[in-house]
Scaffold this motif. Structure first.
Motif, short mmCIF file in Angstrom:
data_model
loop_
_atom_site.label_atom_id
_atom_site.label_comp_id
_atom_site.label_asym_id
_atom_site.label_seq_id
_atom_site.Cartn_x
_atom_site.Cartn_y
_atom_site.Cartn_z
N ARG A 352 0.84 -1.19 0.00
CA ARG A 352 0.00 0.00 0.00
C ARG A 352 0.88 1.25 0.00
N ILE A 353 0.63 2.14 -0.94
CA ILE A 353 1.39 3.38 -1.04
C ILE A 353 0.71 4.44 -0.18
N PRO A 354 1.44 5.10 0.72
CA PRO A 354 0.82 6.11 1.59
C PRO A 354 0.16 7.23 0.78
N THR A 355 -1.00 7.68 1.25
CA THR A 355 -1.76 8.72 0.54
C THR A 355 -0.95 9.99 0.35
N SER A 356 -0.18 10.37 1.36
CA SER A 356 0.61 11.61 1.27
C SER A 356 1.63 11.51 0.15
N GLN A 357 2.25 10.33 -0.02
CA GLN A 357 3.23 10.14 -1.10
C GLN A 357 2.56 10.20 -2.46
N LEU A 358 1.41 9.54 -2.58
CA LEU A 358 0.69 9.54 -3.85
C LEU A 358 0.36 10.96 -4.30
N ASN A 359 -0.19 11.74 -3.39
CA ASN A 359 -0.60 13.10 -3.74
C ASN A 359 0.59 13.99 -4.04
N GLN A 360 1.66 13.85 -3.27
CA GLN A 360 2.85 14.68 -3.51
C GLN A 360 3.44 14.39 -4.89
N ALA A 361 3.47 13.11 -5.27
CA ALA A 361 4.08 12.74 -6.55
C ALA A 361 3.16 13.05 -7.73
N LEU A 362 1.92 12.59 -7.67
CA LEU A 362 1.05 12.66 -8.85
C LEU A 362 0.40 14.02 -9.04
N LEU A 363 0.07 14.73 -7.96
CA LEU A 363 -0.55 16.05 -8.15
C LEU A 363 0.39 17.02 -8.83
N GLU A 364 1.67 16.83 -8.61
CA GLU A 364 2.66 17.67 -9.31
C GLU A 364 2.65 17.38 -10.80
N ASP A 365 2.58 16.09 -11.16
CA ASP A 365 2.49 15.72 -12.58
C ASP A 365 1.19 16.25 -13.20
N ILE A 366 0.10 16.15 -12.44
CA ILE A 366 -1.19 16.62 -12.93
C ILE A 366 -1.18 18.13 -13.12
N SER A 367 -0.50 18.82 -12.23
CA SER A 367 -0.41 20.29 -12.34
C SER A 367 0.35 20.69 -13.60
N ARG A 368 1.41 19.93 -13.92
CA ARG A 368 2.21 20.24 -15.11
C ARG A 368 1.46 19.89 -16.39
N THR A 369 0.71 18.76 -16.33
CA THR A 369 -0.06 18.32 -17.50
C THR A 369 -1.49 18.05 -17.05
N PRO A 370 -2.32 19.08 -16.96
CA PRO A 370 -3.68 18.91 -16.45
C PRO A 370 -4.57 18.19 -17.46
N PRO A 371 -5.71 17.67 -17.00
CA PRO A 371 -6.65 17.04 -17.94
C PRO A 371 -7.16 18.06 -18.95
N PRO A 372 -7.50 17.63 -20.16
CA PRO A 372 -8.02 18.57 -21.16
C PRO A 372 -9.45 18.99 -20.83
N ASN A 373 -9.86 20.12 -21.38
CA ASN A 373 -11.27 20.52 -21.27
C ASN A 373 -12.12 19.56 -22.11
N VAL A 374 -13.24 19.14 -21.54
CA VAL A 374 -14.16 18.24 -22.25
C VAL A 374 -15.55 18.84 -22.18
N ARG A 375 -16.13 19.07 -23.34
CA ARG A 375 -17.48 19.66 -23.43
C ARG A 375 -17.61 20.92 -22.58
N GLY A 376 -16.58 21.72 -22.60
CA GLY A 376 -16.61 22.99 -21.88
C GLY A 376 -16.32 22.88 -20.39
N HIS A 377 -16.05 21.66 -19.91
CA HIS A 377 -15.77 21.46 -18.49
C HIS A 377 -14.27 21.59 -18.22
N ASP A 378 -13.92 22.38 -17.24
CA ASP A 378 -12.54 22.51 -16.79
C ASP A 378 -12.27 21.39 -15.79
N LEU A 379 -11.68 20.29 -16.26
CA LEU A 379 -11.50 19.11 -15.42
C LEU A 379 -10.36 19.30 -14.42
N ARG A 380 -10.62 18.87 -13.20
CA ARG A 380 -9.59 18.96 -12.16
C ARG A 380 -9.57 17.66 -11.36
N ILE A 381 -8.37 17.24 -10.99
CA ILE A 381 -8.18 16.12 -10.06
C ILE A 381 -7.47 16.69 -8.84
#
Length: 442
Positions: A352-381
């Motif tokens: 099991r990967i600790p939640t704090s590690q997951l968020n620290q690693a992946l949210l940074e990647d998501i911030s650099r490459t965010p999800p695309p807009n779909v049907r006018g929605h600004d997608l966020r994770i």
């Protein structure tokens, strides 16, 4: 997942019962004997337990007709492979000499048999079931496959041995390794090499392994269960019988295991059937390892193994995280490495990967490459957590979870694998709206 086989003479309603159990029209049924020409199998569940169910053609014991002989052989193999048998008889026409002959065959098999008397559409017909006590198979259950009347009690009885086996498996915490692959790639030879003895019967002819009972190997003091899937318990004269049960046995082994070793013939390379088996393992979210066997018979140089790995990663990009090992079950080359790698995969699969590690690693990647807009929605994770192990299941909380594109899900999986060692471990993603229970499974 264990198996129930439905057997009986022609035109007693076996296929109607099969369709009732699996909830579909997978098997043809009509008012003429012998319509079911091949064994059909599906999946179902009852009382919270999943199982396979096999529909067989009508058995005519003494017929020498080629068609009847083929169906009889199919049914006999189904009886051997299944943990539980539903023997369907016709409550309207009553007991026949063919029913008596089939009952004798079932008594000799030693299997758990449920005596199911079909076409009892009304309670008044239940009296017709009483004469079937004479078959010596215990209580006859009157029911109607067509309407579903009284089917529950009959299924409860059929599930008795399956529940026992499932509970035993669930209480067994030992690492279970399934050795799977197409016929004649050396599955039983690998099992024998790992066990250090010739426990299985092995010949160069596909489909000759006599048994597929689990074996136990002790490795550095720990017991490991090896599930061998090669061959049938009896030789079949009909090629389709071997192929059908090879597929079913492989599926059952994959469902039971923690890690599957997909054995490939190195002299032939990866073919479409190997890829299908690999896909079955990944779909089941089990640990996976590719073992290229017969490496001693391959003309090679010091770059050959690297070339196999590179070609696999180019051809199979969606499962390029699958580790590869080249072995020879015949010479025992790198045999111990197979177990070492399977153990390592199992450890990664249950970490099991600790939640704090997951968020620290992946949210940074998501911030650099965010999800695309779909049907006018600004997608966020905005939050990630690991919900389960074995298989590792990760939950991504988003403002519009249902809109996350598949391409972006693949991007997230690549990034996850860059940060964490998940070689040989298929993962599952869930996308949820925060504080709501609705989710989308990948």
């Amino acid at each position: 997942m264990n198996t129930i086989a439905i057997v009986g003479r022609p035109n007693v309603g076996k296929s109607t019962l099969f369709n009732r159990i699996v909830g579909g029209e997978s098997s043809i049924h009509a008012e003429e004997p012998g319509v079911t020409r091949d064994r059909i199998y599906g999946q179902s569940d009852w009382s919270g337990y999943d199982f396979h169910v096999i529909d067989t053609g009508g058995i005519v014991p003494d017929s020498e007709d080629q068609f009847d002989v083929a169906i009889r052989e199919q049914a006999q193999i189904a009886i051997e492979e299944a943990e539980s048998i539903i023997f369907v008889c016709d409550g309207r026409t009553g007991m026949t000499t063919i029913d008596e002959e089939i009952a004798s065959m079932l008594l000799r098999s030693g299997k758990h048999v449920t005596l199911a008397i079909n076409k009892c559409d009304d309670p008044k017909y239940d009296m017709n079931a009483h004469e079937f006590y004479a078959l010596g198979l215990g209580e006859p259950f009157g029911f109607s496959a067509l309407s579903g009347r009284s089917i529950g009690d009959m299924l409860d009885h059929a599930m008795i041995p399956l529940k026992k086996d499932i509970e035993l498996d669930e209480n067994d915490t030992r690492l279970k390794i399934a050795i799977v692959g197409r016929p004649n790639v050396g599955k039983s030879s690998l099992t024998n090499a790992l066990l250090g003895k010739d426990r299985m019967v092995v010949t160069p002819i596909a489909g000759t392994t006599r048994d597929a009972v689990d074996s136990v190997v002790k490795y550095y003091g720990e017991e490991i269960v090896l599930i061998d899937t090669a061959g049938l318990r009896r030789r079949s004269r009909i090629k389709e019988n071997i192929e059908m049960f090879s597929v079913l046995r492989t599926q059952r082994a994959i469902e039971r295991c923690d890690v599957a070793i997909v054995v490939v013939d190195a002299t032939q390379g990866l073919d479409h059937q190997d890829k299908r088996i690999l896909d079955d393992v990944v779909t089941a979210r089990k640990g996976v390892l590719l073992a290229f066997n017969k490496w001693d018979a391959v003309e090679k140089d010091h770059k050959s193994a690297d070339a196999i790995v590179q070609k696999f990663k180019e051809d199979m990009r969606t499962v390029d995280y699958t580790p590869i090992v080249t072995i020879s079950a015949h010479t025992k080359q790198r045999i111990s490495k197979v177990l070492d790698m399977a153990i390592a995969i199992h450890k990664r699969r249950t970490t099991r990967i600790p939640t704090s590690q997951l968020n620290q690693a992946l949210l940074e990647d998501i911030s650099r490459t965010p999800p695309p807009n779909v049907r006018g929605h600004d997608l966020r994770i905005n939050f990630i957590t690991q919900a389960l192990v074995a298989p590792p299941t990760f939950v991504f909380f988003s403002n519009f979870p249902q809109e996350i594109p598949d391409a972006y899900k693949r991007f997230l999986e690549r990034k996850l694998r860059e940060h964490y060692d998940l070689d040989g471990v298929p993962v599952s993603f869930l996308f949820r709206k925060k504080n709501k229970r609705d989710d989308d499974d990948e």
